[in-house]
Motif scaffolding. Sequence first.
Motif: not given
Lengths: 160, 423
Positions: A27-29, B204, B184-186, A32, A25
């Motif tokens: 990965i997105l941040p 999640f 949100l979970e990537g 960045h 979870a």
Amino acid sequence: MSFSLTEAARAELDRLFAGYPNRAAAILPALHVVQREKGYVPDEAIPFLAELAGTSPADVEGIATFYTMYNRGPVGRYHLQVCRNLSCSLMGAEHIIAHVSGKLGIRPGETTPDGMFTLSMAECLGSCGTAPVMMVNDEYHENLTPESIDALIERLRAGE
Amino acid sequence: MSGRRMETVLTTHFADEGFRRLEGYLGKAGYEGLRKAVAMPREAIVDEVKKANLRGRGGAGFPAGVKWGFLPKDLSRPRVLVVNADEGEPGTFKDRLILSRGPHLLVEGIAITCFALQIHEAWIYIRGEYAREARILEEALSEARAAGFLGKDLLGSGFDLEVVLHRGAGAYICGEETSTINSLEGKRGWPRLKPPFPAAVGAFGRPTLVNNVETLANVPWILRNGGERFAALGCEKNGGTRLVGVSGPVVRPGIYELPANANLRSVVYDVAGGLRDGKALKAVIPGGSSTPVLRADEIDVTLDIESMAAKGTMAGTCGVIVIPEGTCMVRALSVLMNFYAHESCGQCSPCREGTGWLARIVGRIEAGEGKPGDVELILDVCDNMSGRTICALADAAAMPAQSFIGKFRGEFDRHIAEGKCRP
Ligand code: SF4
Ligand code: FES
């Protein structure tokens, strides 16, 4: 080629990966953070992040290409993204894009030879009431006119 | 509008620079709603919101109290609140105003909602481009934590709440609630097939409530002043006010907080001052880019959900896009079709292919290369897209195409016949 980050960025990544209910979870941040450090997401970052996230490079690659904010190649020091959606278009976005393009001598998708500016087109930036709008890196510039653009580009060229 | 000064819920102190900081917010009755809530039985809080007649402000208009009731009664599985701050529907820019001028309204709304529903974990999904707003919100969250409005044992109630801000990275589709959850979970922001609904299996894998920024920002006022008073500000089926965004070449574009049943004509002419440079009005898109367009002679209608539906369109996000005479409607539609083709996530073939076809056909008509039969082809593609996909994006793309053609057919035909523009 190996991939390295500053100590501070590394620490930030560790914090991110530990902070989510599952590592993937973050990965997105994490992308960045990489982009903030490097200006874009280099290929070498993909397996590096996959390892941290405990997932496959293909997964990370899929994410990095799905989201438009991640640059997959180098961009200029200033990334100009002009909104071309309807509210901006009704307020003259086409002229704004043409003006920036003429001023910098590049078309959308290109970078100036000195590496200073990249021009892109963006979809609605959520700033329709102050159209036309563009982002320069992280910052919004609203109610654009040819004059305000000229002044801005001069300022950026002068390194202010 | 009328002589009576309207009561506002959200924007009352937005002109005040200090309001975005905790101190300024506290000076305007900030966190009083939360203080009241933690002393109330939980069901009473939910009842207040039901009485308020608050409907979701993200576009779909679902009653908030009812949505809250979808979470399973059983508390054994921890539940999650996801705050949708992924505003991206063209013509919509209201949440950005709340985030930048009144972030504590949202933070307090989150705290009350989570307390009422026994949610210990909230995620705010903010669109990646809103970097400045994310900084402002992060600051508000730290202030609220330090003051004991969030975190462990908030306000001495024994209740713990953690709120995390999560930035998106540029994808319109992530505003769709199951896509928000995937992102949100990537993962790639692909919408999920329902059922299971997020209330059962969401972020999640946990029971999840997804609410929009504006919806939650109304909650503190409701607790402070009571649901009945909130309901009385609105109309029969929608309590409170709406943040109406006006864009396009009007004298005063911007966000205005108005009764839920404000008249659209009056929004364009009185509130926003009419068109610039003495131009005439051609059309209005009333609720964000996907809502069917209205001709200038059709805008004497109130903005409430039911009246808009009766006119064949939707209140949506109340993002009013004003289109002046002289605009080429083929060109305007082409801009929108490029957008939807760009933003389709590609999972469902009717949407992936359909949005691409629409963009190409409208694009070639605009370029003067349209063929006889192209208009029928567009309508046919639309028919094949609607109602056959995982999420509503395919419909969101088809609706403007159908309505632009339905109402401005002559322009499309002329474009094809003459190969050029004569709006
Ligand atoms: S309708 Fe379009 S955007 Fe929605 S899931 Fe299917 S392909 Fe993706
Ligand atoms: S259309 Fe340009 S910011 Fe919304």
